[in-house]
Structures are given as structure tokens and as C-alpha cells.
Design an enzyme around this catalytic site. Structure first.
Site, PDB file in Angstrom:
ATOM      1  N   GLU A  38     -18.483 -29.507  13.416  1.00  0.00           N
ATOM      2  CA  GLU A  38     -18.887 -30.909  13.256  1.00  0.00           C
ATOM      3  C   GLU A  38     -20.390 -31.076  13.492  1.00  0.00           C
ATOM      4  OE1 GLU A  38     -15.825 -32.395  15.848  1.00  0.00           O
ATOM      5  OE2 GLU A  38     -14.370 -31.790  14.321  1.00  0.00           O
TER       6      GLU A  38
ATOM      7  N   GLU B 220     -13.243 -20.840  14.016  1.00  0.00           N
ATOM      8  CA  GLU B 220     -12.657 -22.120  13.635  1.00  0.00           C
ATOM      9  C   GLU B 220     -12.862 -22.347  12.137  1.00  0.00           C
ATOM     10  OE1 GLU B 220     -12.189 -24.867  17.232  1.00  0.00           O
ATOM     11  OE2 GLU B 220     -14.176 -25.239  16.432  1.00  0.00           O
TER      12      GLU B 220
ATOM     13  N   GLY C   1      -8.684 -30.341  12.674  1.00  0.00           N
ATOM     14  CA  GLY C   1      -8.234 -31.729  12.613  1.00  0.00           C
ATOM     15  C   GLY C   1      -7.408 -32.052  11.379  1.00  0.00           C
TER      16      GLY C   1
ATOM     17  N   ASN D  37     -11.499 -29.372  23.734  1.00  0.00           N
ATOM     18  CA  ASN D  37     -12.688 -30.063  23.222  1.00  0.00           C
ATOM     19  C   ASN D  37     -12.301 -31.514  22.933  1.00  0.00           C
ATOM     20  OD1 ASN D  37     -14.888 -30.997  21.803  1.00  0.00           O
ATOM     21  ND2 ASN D  37     -14.598 -29.658  20.025  1.00  0.00           N
TER      22      ASN D  37
ATOM     23  N   GLY E 295      -8.673 -29.150  19.946  1.00  0.00           N
ATOM     24  CA  GLY E 295      -9.205 -30.503  19.799  1.00  0.00           C
ATOM     25  C   GLY E 295      -8.124 -31.523  20.103  1.00  0.00           C
ATOM     26  N   GLY E 296      -7.493 -32.040  19.050  1.00  0.00           N
ATOM     27  CA  GLY E 296      -6.509 -33.115  19.181  1.00  0.00           C
ATOM     28  C   GLY E 296      -5.489 -32.906  20.294  1.00  0.00           C
TER      29      GLY E 296
ATOM     30  N   SER F  63      -6.357 -27.024  14.617  1.00  0.00           N
ATOM     31  CA  SER F  63      -4.975 -27.528  14.582  1.00  0.00           C
ATOM     32  C   SER F  63      -3.987 -26.697  15.401  1.00  0.00           C
ATOM     33  CB  SER F  63      -4.496 -27.677  13.139  1.00  0.00           C
ATOM     34  OG  SER F  63      -5.296 -28.643  12.452  1.00  0.00           O
TER      35      SER F  63
ATOM     36  N   LYS G 146     -14.120 -33.916  22.060  1.00  0.00           N
ATOM     37  CA  LYS G 146     -14.963 -34.547  21.031  1.00  0.00           C
ATOM     38  C   LYS G 146     -15.391 -35.943  21.502  1.00  0.00           C
ATOM     39  CE  LYS G 146     -12.782 -31.624  17.662  1.00  0.00           C
ATOM     40  NZ  LYS G 146     -12.322 -31.391  16.312  1.00  0.00           N
TER      41      LYS G 146
ATOM     42  N   HIS H 148     -20.383 -26.007  16.924  1.00  0.00           N
ATOM     43  CA  HIS H 148     -19.116 -26.548  16.399  1.00  0.00           C
ATOM     44  C   HIS H 148     -19.338 -27.003  14.959  1.00  0.00           C
ATOM     45  CE1 HIS H 148     -15.653 -29.053  15.719  1.00  0.00           C
ATOM     46  NE2 HIS H 148     -15.068 -28.347  16.661  1.00  0.00           N
TER      47      HIS H 148
END
Ligand code: PGA
Length: 266
Positions: free
Chosen positions: A103, A173, A179, A12, A240-241, A219, A14, A101
Site C-alpha cells: 500500500e 505479500e 485484502g 498489521n 491485515g484484516g 488474506s 493499517k 508494504h
């Protein structure tokens, strides 16, 4: 991992990358997956920002890596300024979409009622919906994590028929792990994944629950992925990251493939 369920690992992105770096990242992901002999061993997906979908899709070409949107509208078409329909996603080559998600749930106030509509329209369009659920830190501290997630699951699936949602991937999640560099312990993840599978069994039946993939997000990185993926009810990850670095993403895909092989899957 469980031998019966093929791993799913999604990247993802983002609201990161630009067009050039997105194409570069896609090329690098394809190269790393090919080098590791991983393409075809797991279901890998990338979720770039909307404006880059078409170009990233072209870069993916005929590879097995799925292209997906990070969200979709609950509406099919019409006067919905700024929204993107599932038909538009499919039109530019998407085969998957992230729904709910955190967010969007917590940052933009999307609720289970809206997410139910999105899950319905995405599933009916034939997209692999990656439905996100997860508790906040205070909900976990209050001992309500499993109840909160079960409530989200019931609200989102509602009365959808099993044949409509038979390709759904549920992404657990925990909001406090996204994150933050803090992951759920493999044991906590396993406990929640098993509880999610139990809810799927109640909503549908045990066959449906045994087949559905439940992936972990929050994470995940190249170092911690394998321990999480080794849990019997964890079927992959939403990343993500670490998905913004091709080598890290490929290492996570490798961890999924190896965990699956170790469980007897092929
Ligand atoms: P993270 O994000 O891996 O950067 O924690 C996961 C996600 O939000 O899907």
C-alpha cells in the site's frame, strides 16, 4: 515451518481502529494468547497506527508481544513534515517496523531505492524490519512473479552487510492477495518463499538464508493459516484484516505454533 526458525506473526492494523478499540483489541489479544499458552512460543507483533503506538505499548506492558510501526522515514531527523523516524519509534517502545508494504509501494510510489534507505536505517537502529515484497496480478500472469520479487529483494538489500540485516523478516505479500480474500495456494507460497530464500543465499550465504524468516501475507485467516504455515519455507504471517479480531489473530498464532511444533521446533 522449519524447526530451525521461530515463527513470526504480525498484525498489521493499517489505518483502522480508534484509541479505545485499539487498547481493547490489545487487551483481548494478550488474553487470547495467554489463554492458549501461546505467548513465548512464537514471536507475535502488533503494528497499530502511529498515534496509538505509545498507548498500545503501555497496554502490552512487559508481554513478549512486539510493538511495531507500519512505516518509518529514511531520514534520522529534521525538516520532514509528517514523517516518523526510527528513533521516535524506538523511543515509544517499538521493536519492529514494516517497510515497503504494497500500500506504500503501489499506493504512494515508494521504490526500492527509498526502501533500501529505510531498511538500512531501521536495521541500524536495532528494529526488526519486516520488509515486504510481492508481485502484482499482471506480473504473475506474465510469468514474472519470481523475477519481480528477486529484483525487489536485490534493490532493497543492496549492499547492506549481513550483520546489519541479521534480524530482518521478509514478508512475501502478493499484491493481488492483499485484502481480496484470495490467497496464494500453499504450493505457490512455498515456491516463492523458497525462491526468496535462494536470493538471500546469493546476497549473503546459505547460513544467512537458512536462518532468515520469510513470512506470508495476503488474506490469511484462521481457516487457511495452518496449510500455509505447514510449508517448509513459510515462517509465519503478516495479517491485515484478521488481525483486527483478537480471536482470529490468536487462532493464526496458534496455527503457527502448532505448525512449528509439528516440524520439530520448540
Ligand atoms: P490482509 O492484509 O490480511 O487484509 O490481506 C495483509 C497485509 O496487507 O499485510
Amino acid at each position: 515451518m522449519h524447526a530451525q526458525r521461530r515463527p513470526f506473526v504480525g498484525g498489521n492494523w493499517k489505518m483502522n481502529s480508534d484509541l479505545a478499540s485499539g487498547v481493547e483489541l490489545t487487551d483481548a489479544v494478550l488474553a487470547s494468547l495467554a489463554e492458549g499458552g501461546l505467548e513465548g512460543r512464537i514471536d507475535a507483533a502488533v503494528f497499530p497506527p502511529f498515534p496509538y503506538l505509545f498507548t498500545v505499548g503501555r497496554t502490552l506492558g512487559h508481554s513478549n508481544v512486539l510493538l511495531g510501526g507500519q512505516d518509518c522515514s529514511a531520514e534520522a531527523s529534521g525538516a520532514f513534515t509528517g514523517q516518523v523516524s526510527v528513533g521516535m519509534l524506538a523511543d515509544v517502545g517499538c521493536r519492529s517496523v514494516i517497510i515497503g508494504h504494497s500500500e506504500r509501494r503501489h499506493g504512494l510510489g515508494e521504490d526500492d531505492e527509498l526502501l533500501h534507505e529505510k531498511l538500512a536505517i531501521a536495521s541500524e537502529a536495532g528494529l526488526v524490519a519486516v520488509l515486504c515484497v510481492g508481485e502484482t496480478l499482471s506480473e504473475r500472469d506474465d510469468g514474472r512473479a519470481e523475477a519481480v520479487v528477486a529484483h525487489q529483494m536485490r534493490g532493497c538489500f543492496g549492499t547492506l552487510k549481513p550483520e546489519t540485516v541479521d534480524r530482518v523478516v521478509v514478508a512475501y505479500e502478493p499484491v493481488w492477495a492483499i485484502g481480496t480474500g484470495r490467497t496464494a495456494s500453499p504450493e505457490d507460497a512455498q515456491r516463492m518463499h523458497s525462491s526468496i530464500r535462494a536470493v538471500l543465499g546469493q546476497l549473503y550465504d546459505s547460513r544467512f538464508a537458512a536462518k532468515a524468516r520469510v513470512i506470508y501475507g495476503g488474506s490469511v485467516n484462521a481457516k487457511n493459516a495452518r496449510a500455509i504455515f505447514d510449508q517448509p519455507d513459510v515462517d509465519g504471517g503478516l495479517i491485515g484484516g484478521a488481525s483486527l479480531k483478537a480471536d482470529d489473530f490468536a487462532s493464526i498464532c496458534r496455527a503457527a505454533a502448532e505448525a512449528w511444533t509439528a516440524s520439530g521446533g520448540h
